[in-house]
Scaffold this motif. Structure first.
Motif, PDB file in Angstrom:
ATOM      1  N   THR A 126       5.681  -5.012 -13.926  1.00 36.79           N
ATOM      2  CA  THR A 126       6.036  -5.725 -15.173  1.00 36.79           C
ATOM      3  C   THR A 126       7.057  -6.745 -15.184  1.00 36.79           C
ATOM      4  N   LYS A 129       6.078  -9.593 -13.355  1.00 39.80           N
ATOM      5  CA  LYS A 129       5.278 -10.532 -14.366  1.00 39.80           C
ATOM      6  C   LYS A 129       5.960 -11.388 -15.241  1.00 39.80           C
ATOM      7  N   LEU A 130       6.954 -10.596 -16.049  1.00 36.41           N
ATOM      8  CA  LEU A 130       7.578 -11.066 -17.121  1.00 36.41           C
ATOM      9  C   LEU A 130       8.651 -12.240 -16.635  1.00 36.41           C
ATOM     10  N   THR A 131       8.971 -12.127 -15.347  1.00 35.42           N
ATOM     11  CA  THR A 131       9.918 -13.179 -14.688  1.00 35.42           C
ATOM     12  C   THR A 131       9.097 -14.250 -14.102  1.00 35.42           C
ATOM     13  N   GLY A 132       7.709 -14.151 -14.145  1.00 33.33           N
ATOM     14  CA  GLY A 132       6.844 -15.171 -13.525  1.00 33.33           C
ATOM     15  C   GLY A 132       7.050 -15.195 -11.924  1.00 33.33           C
ATOM     16  N   HIS A 139      12.931 -22.312  -9.481  1.00 33.55           N
ATOM     17  CA  HIS A 139      13.867 -21.334  -9.908  1.00 33.55           C
ATOM     18  C   HIS A 139      15.100 -22.324 -10.461  1.00 33.55           C
ATOM     19  N   ALA A 166       7.453 -21.270 -17.218  1.00 38.82           N
ATOM     20  CA  ALA A 166       6.721 -20.126 -17.006  1.00 38.82           C
ATOM     21  C   ALA A 166       7.543 -18.883 -17.543  1.00 38.82           C
ATOM     22  N   SER A 167       8.860 -18.710 -17.565  1.00 34.81           N
ATOM     23  CA  SER A 167       9.641 -17.687 -18.153  1.00 34.81           C
ATOM     24  C   SER A 167      10.920 -18.041 -18.172  1.00 34.81           C
ATOM     25  N   ALA A 168      11.737 -17.133 -19.015  1.00 39.41           N
ATOM     26  CA  ALA A 168      13.000 -17.521 -19.408  1.00 39.41           C
ATOM     27  C   ALA A 168      13.831 -16.213 -19.646  1.00 39.41           C
ATOM     28  N   LEU A 169      14.702 -16.151 -18.887  1.00 36.58           N
ATOM     29  CA  LEU A 169      15.919 -14.859 -19.158  1.00 36.58           C
ATOM     30  C   LEU A 169      17.155 -15.400 -19.360  1.00 36.58           C
ATOM     31  N   LEU A 183      15.437 -20.002 -15.475  1.00 37.95           N
ATOM     32  CA  LEU A 183      14.250 -20.568 -16.046  1.00 37.95           C
ATOM     33  C   LEU A 183      13.264 -20.721 -14.629  1.00 37.95           C
ATOM     34  N   ARG A 184      11.926 -20.325 -14.890  1.00 38.43           N
ATOM     35  CA  ARG A 184      10.980 -20.563 -13.987  1.00 38.43           C
ATOM     36  C   ARG A 184      10.236 -21.702 -14.394  1.00 38.43           C
TER      37      ARG A 184
END
Length: 214
Positions: A126, A129-132, A139, A166-169, A183-184
């Protein structure tokens, strides 16, 4: 994300009266390390793991005792002091429960009945997937002031370049005055994006541009 979205629903179970030998065979054939133990009403009464069997098993030098041990019922070695979850629990909360209690899986119950199982591996998949990380992307790590609106401002820079995120943390910097945006982005060449971000006054930690690209 809720637990019900990632938990295994077709869970292999056994009964307390089944033998330890059957539990080991089921683990080997299905490549699993945990088996929930349920009664005739599908209510969870215990769980057996490879560790439970190993801890209770006689020495390999005590062959006769070991053979007798394998024919004993699972209820003799299963864990009964269980921590459980609910399908509507948040995945991040369940991850914290696994870490805090140093356990490898969590039975998921609804109305006292077993409806699923979540493991460390499920959580790792998971996270990917969450981080892409399972999709082609570049990256970026950007150091921004720790104040509201920073993600929106940096996102607007990418919008101007028509680049999709694609994803953001977000995680804390060593200096409490700053945050790190991870960010991806769905593009291969990030040189122009990095220059735009730097021109807006933000520090790009990764990747660093080569000298001839600055």
């Amino acid at each position: 994300m809720l637990v019900k979205h990632i938990m295994k629903k077709n869970v292999i179970t056994l009964r307390p009266e089944d033998t330890i030998s059957l539990a080991l065979k089921s683990m080997k054939e299905n490549k699993i390390r945990h088996i929930p133990i349920v009664n005739d009403h599908h209510i969870l009464v215990g769980i057996i793991t490879e560790r439970d069997v190993k801890d209770a098993s006689p020495s390999i030098f005590q062959l006769e005792l070991k053979e007798n041990f394998l024919t004993k019922p699972i209820k003799n070695v299963m864990s009964t002091d269980l921590i459980t979850g609910h399908p509507l629990d948040f995945v991040e909360e369940i991850a914290a429960v696994l870490i805090d209690n140093q356990i490898g899986c969590l039975p998921i119950l609804q109305d006292r009945k077993l409806v699923g199982l979540i493991t460390e591996t499920d959580l790792l998949h998971t996270f990917v997937k969450l981080t892409g990380a399972d999709q082609p992307a570049s990256h970026l790590e950007i150091r921004v002031p720790n104040k509201p609106g920073m993600l929106a401002e940096v996102s607007s820079i990418l919008l101007n370049r028509r680049v999709n995120i694609a994803s953001a943390l977000v995680y804390s910097d060593t200096d409490d005055r700053y945050k790190i945006l991870v960010l991806r982005v769905q593009t291969i060449n990030v040189t122009l994006i990095i220059k735009d971000i730097q021109s807006s006054g933000y520090q790009v930690i990764w990747p660093e541009l080569p000298e001839n690209a600055k």
